[in-house]
Design a protein around this motif. Sequence first.
Motif, PDB file in Angstrom:
ATOM      1  N   ASP A  52      56.565  99.572   2.780  1.00 25.38           N
ATOM      2  CA  ASP A  52      56.233  99.995   4.132  1.00 25.38           C
ATOM      3  C   ASP A  52      54.718 100.190   4.163  1.00 25.38           C
ATOM      4  O   ASP A  52      54.186 101.066   3.478  1.00 25.38           O
ATOM      5  CB  ASP A  52      56.953 101.296   4.480  1.00 25.38           C
ATOM      6  N   ALA A  53      54.006  99.347   4.922  1.00 25.29           N
ATOM      7  CA  ALA A  53      52.537  99.359   4.869  1.00 25.29           C
ATOM      8  C   ALA A  53      51.937  99.256   6.265  1.00 25.29           C
ATOM      9  O   ALA A  53      52.561  98.740   7.198  1.00 25.29           O
ATOM     10  CB  ALA A  53      52.037  98.210   3.996  1.00 25.29           C
ATOM     11  N   ARG A  54      50.728  99.738   6.365  1.00 28.70           N
ATOM     12  CA  ARG A  54      49.905  99.543   7.561  1.00 28.70           C
ATOM     13  C   ARG A  54      48.613  98.879   7.124  1.00 28.70           C
ATOM     14  O   ARG A  54      48.022  99.239   6.095  1.00 28.70           O
ATOM     15  CB  ARG A  54      49.603 100.877   8.257  1.00 28.70           C
ATOM     16  N   LEU A  55      48.168  97.925   7.925  1.00 24.99           N
ATOM     17  CA  LEU A  55      46.956  97.204   7.562  1.00 24.99           C
ATOM     18  C   LEU A  55      46.148  96.837   8.799  1.00 24.99           C
ATOM     19  O   LEU A  55      46.689  96.754   9.907  1.00 24.99           O
ATOM     20  CB  LEU A  55      47.308  95.953   6.748  1.00 24.99           C
ATOM     21  N   ASN A  56      44.869  96.634   8.597  1.00 25.68           N
ATOM     22  CA  ASN A  56      43.989  96.109   9.632  1.00 25.68           C
ATOM     23  C   ASN A  56      43.667  94.661   9.316  1.00 25.68           C
ATOM     24  O   ASN A  56      43.447  94.313   8.147  1.00 25.68           O
ATOM     25  CB  ASN A  56      42.685  96.906   9.716  1.00 25.68           C
ATOM     26  N   ALA A  66      38.847  88.563  16.716  1.00 27.21           N
ATOM     27  CA  ALA A  66      39.763  89.594  17.178  1.00 27.21           C
ATOM     28  C   ALA A  66      40.196  90.456  16.006  1.00 27.21           C
ATOM     29  O   ALA A  66      40.270  89.998  14.870  1.00 27.21           O
ATOM     30  CB  ALA A  66      40.985  88.966  17.845  1.00 27.21           C
ATOM     31  N   ALA A  67      40.489  91.724  16.302  1.00 24.62           N
ATOM     32  CA  ALA A  67      40.971  92.659  15.285  1.00 24.62           C
ATOM     33  C   ALA A  67      42.270  93.283  15.770  1.00 24.62           C
ATOM     34  O   ALA A  67      42.408  93.634  16.950  1.00 24.62           O
ATOM     35  CB  ALA A  67      39.933  93.735  15.009  1.00 24.62           C
ATOM     36  N   VAL A  68      43.245  93.411  14.857  1.00 19.75           N
ATOM     37  CA  VAL A  68      44.529  94.006  15.207  1.00 19.75           C
ATOM     38  C   VAL A  68      44.969  94.952  14.099  1.00 19.75           C
ATOM     39  O   VAL A  68      44.487  94.880  12.964  1.00 19.75           O
ATOM     40  CB  VAL A  68      45.628  92.938  15.424  1.00 19.75           C
ATOM     41  N   THR A  69      45.888  95.828  14.436  1.00 17.23           N
ATOM     42  CA  THR A  69      46.558  96.685  13.466  1.00 17.23           C
ATOM     43  C   THR A  69      47.973  96.153  13.276  1.00 17.23           C
ATOM     44  O   THR A  69      48.639  95.777  14.254  1.00 17.23           O
ATOM     45  CB  THR A  69      46.602  98.134  13.958  1.00 17.23           C
ATOM     46  N   ILE A  70      48.433  96.104  12.035  1.00 20.48           N
ATOM     47  CA  ILE A  70      49.740  95.525  11.742  1.00 20.48           C
ATOM     48  C   ILE A  70      50.578  96.492  10.911  1.00 20.48           C
ATOM     49  O   ILE A  70      50.106  97.032   9.910  1.00 20.48           O
ATOM     50  CB  ILE A  70      49.593  94.188  10.988  1.00 20.48           C
ATOM     51  N   LYS A  71      51.807  96.695  11.354  1.00 19.21           N
ATOM     52  CA  LYS A  71      52.812  97.357  10.527  1.00 19.21           C
ATOM     53  C   LYS A  71      53.546  96.269   9.750  1.00 19.21           C
ATOM     54  O   LYS A  71      54.023  95.296  10.335  1.00 19.21           O
ATOM     55  CB  LYS A  71      53.810  98.131  11.393  1.00 19.21           C
TER      56      LYS A  71
END
Length: 257
Positions: A52-56, A66-71
């Motif tokens: 289970d991770a969060r990343l930019n 473009a920049a996004v946040t991803i689960k």
Amino acid sequence: MKYLKIIVILFIGFTSCKTNKKVVEGAGIEAISTKRIINNHYNNNFNQKTIDARLNARYTDKKTSAAVTIKLRIEKDKTIWMSATKLGFPLAKVLITPTRVSYYEKLQGTYFDGDFSLLSKFLGTELDFEKVQNILLGQAILNLKKGDYNSKIDDRLYEIYPKKDNELFGILFFMNSDNFKLNRQEIRNEEKKQLLSVSYAGYKKIKGEQFPETIDIRAIDNTNITTINIVYNSVSFNEKLTYPFEIPNGYKEIILK
């Protein structure tokens, strides 16, 4: 479609190749056989049930940045799930299993539900579940125990390369001498003037696992250059996870020609 590119580029894959033994030589790190390098790489393979991770992620090409946040959620060898947002606004979701790729994005209202052909067509190379998973974990895309490979020491890294040259493709793996995880892996297609390079700047030890801190991807297709920079912000293992995914009504299907 720029957010489709952001998701797809995470799944960059490579085509197959071939392994053998050869003693490497160099100053500063131990000279060992190719077989031992490869065995050490697989001895350090990821060995947890879920992630289970969060990343930019930041995507850049000659027209778009473009920049996004991803689960990111992974059930090893079974499921890869991603949900992308920007400033808290949902953008896209991806669900990948060993036999299927499903995707939808909200900005254009499009979706894809099929095999790995969408990813393979976009990148011009064959992809499957194992290759996608290995890229995210810092493992070699190809099975290095199948085929013939040589090795040498290059700038304090173990370089693994096919024993027999391929006229169309060039494949290289660079492994760290301390943990035998990948520092970089790349493939070249000289005929199509394509290069795909995936680099891992560092690893963090989490519950005994060497897990990538960053993934830097550079894709060149003739004169077009695309880069994607991924930074893992948080990572946890072996939690009970769900993988919610439902294509909204009224979305337009992406049809591959």
